[in-house]
Motif scaffolding. Structure first.
Motif, PDB file in Angstrom:
ATOM      1  N   ARG A   1      -3.350  -7.085  -5.915  1.00  0.00           N
ATOM      2  CA  ARG A   1      -4.341  -7.633  -4.975  1.00  0.00           C
ATOM      3  C   ARG A   1      -4.683  -9.093  -5.286  1.00  0.00           C
ATOM      4  O   ARG A   1      -4.794  -9.909  -4.369  1.00  0.00           O
ATOM      5  N   LYS A   2      -4.851  -9.473  -6.541  1.00  0.00           N
ATOM      6  CA  LYS A   2      -5.217 -10.858  -6.883  1.00  0.00           C
ATOM      7  C   LYS A   2      -4.121 -11.830  -6.458  1.00  0.00           C
ATOM      8  O   LYS A   2      -4.405 -12.901  -5.922  1.00  0.00           O
TER       9      LYS A   2
ATOM     10  N   ASP B   1       0.825  -1.201   0.000  1.00  0.00           N
ATOM     11  CA  ASP B   1       0.000   0.000   0.000  1.00  0.00           C
ATOM     12  C   ASP B   1       0.866   1.262   0.000  1.00  0.00           C
ATOM     13  O   ASP B   1       0.588   2.210  -0.737  1.00  0.00           O
TER      14      ASP B   1
ATOM     15  N   GLU C   1      -3.374  -2.416  -5.020  1.00  0.00           N
ATOM     16  CA  GLU C   1      -4.450  -2.789  -5.947  1.00  0.00           C
ATOM     17  C   GLU C   1      -3.914  -3.488  -7.190  1.00  0.00           C
ATOM     18  O   GLU C   1      -4.557  -4.376  -7.724  1.00  0.00           O
ATOM     19  N   THR C   2      -2.721  -3.115  -7.608  1.00  0.00           N
ATOM     20  CA  THR C   2      -2.108  -3.753  -8.776  1.00  0.00           C
ATOM     21  C   THR C   2      -1.857  -5.238  -8.536  1.00  0.00           C
ATOM     22  O   THR C   2      -1.982  -6.050  -9.449  1.00  0.00           O
TER      23      THR C   2
ATOM     24  N   SER D   1      -4.008 -11.956  -2.656  1.00  0.00           N
ATOM     25  CA  SER D   1      -5.169 -12.713  -2.193  1.00  0.00           C
ATOM     26  C   SER D   1      -4.933 -14.219  -2.342  1.00  0.00           C
ATOM     27  O   SER D   1      -5.231 -14.998  -1.430  1.00  0.00           O
TER      28      SER D   1
END
Length: 105
Positions: free
Chosen positions: A22-23, A13, A19-20, A26
């Motif tokens: 995140r996958k 962050d 966000e770039t 996750s």
């Protein structure tokens, strides 16, 4: 493990990369928090409060983890455990690992 993930997420962050990636983060969290950590605790005590905390952490920080495009990369054994965890079939998971232990695998 949750403190480690807090550090990982804050690092990404702070660099504007959360966000770039995140996958990927996750999917990594599914492997390390939901699968590995939850199963380790579950095998000791299927009613331990950490199991709920792990699930809550996933829901809070990775609310779309169930739709992660990398989930098909899990091998069939991990996919089975993943599906059982989502259904809270903790007794079944313990049974699988007990049998696996008896077979020496």
């Amino acid at each position: 493990i949750l403190y480690a993930y807090d550090d990982i997420l804050s690092w990404y962050d702070a660099r504007g990369l959360l966000e770039t990636h995140r996958k990927e983060l996750s999917f990594q969290a599914v492997q390390h928090i939901l699968l590995a950590a939850t199963v380790r605790v579950l095998l000791i005590d299927k009613k331990h409060e950490l199991i709920g905390r792990f699930r809550s952490y996933m829901e809070e920080h990775f609310p779309n983890y169930r739709e992660n495009p990398y989930l098909p990369l899990l091998d069939s054994n991990k996919r089975l455990i993943y599906k059982l965890l989502l259904k809270k079939r903790y007794g079944s998971i313990r049974w699988i690992f007990r049998i696996k232990g008896l077979l020496g695998k």
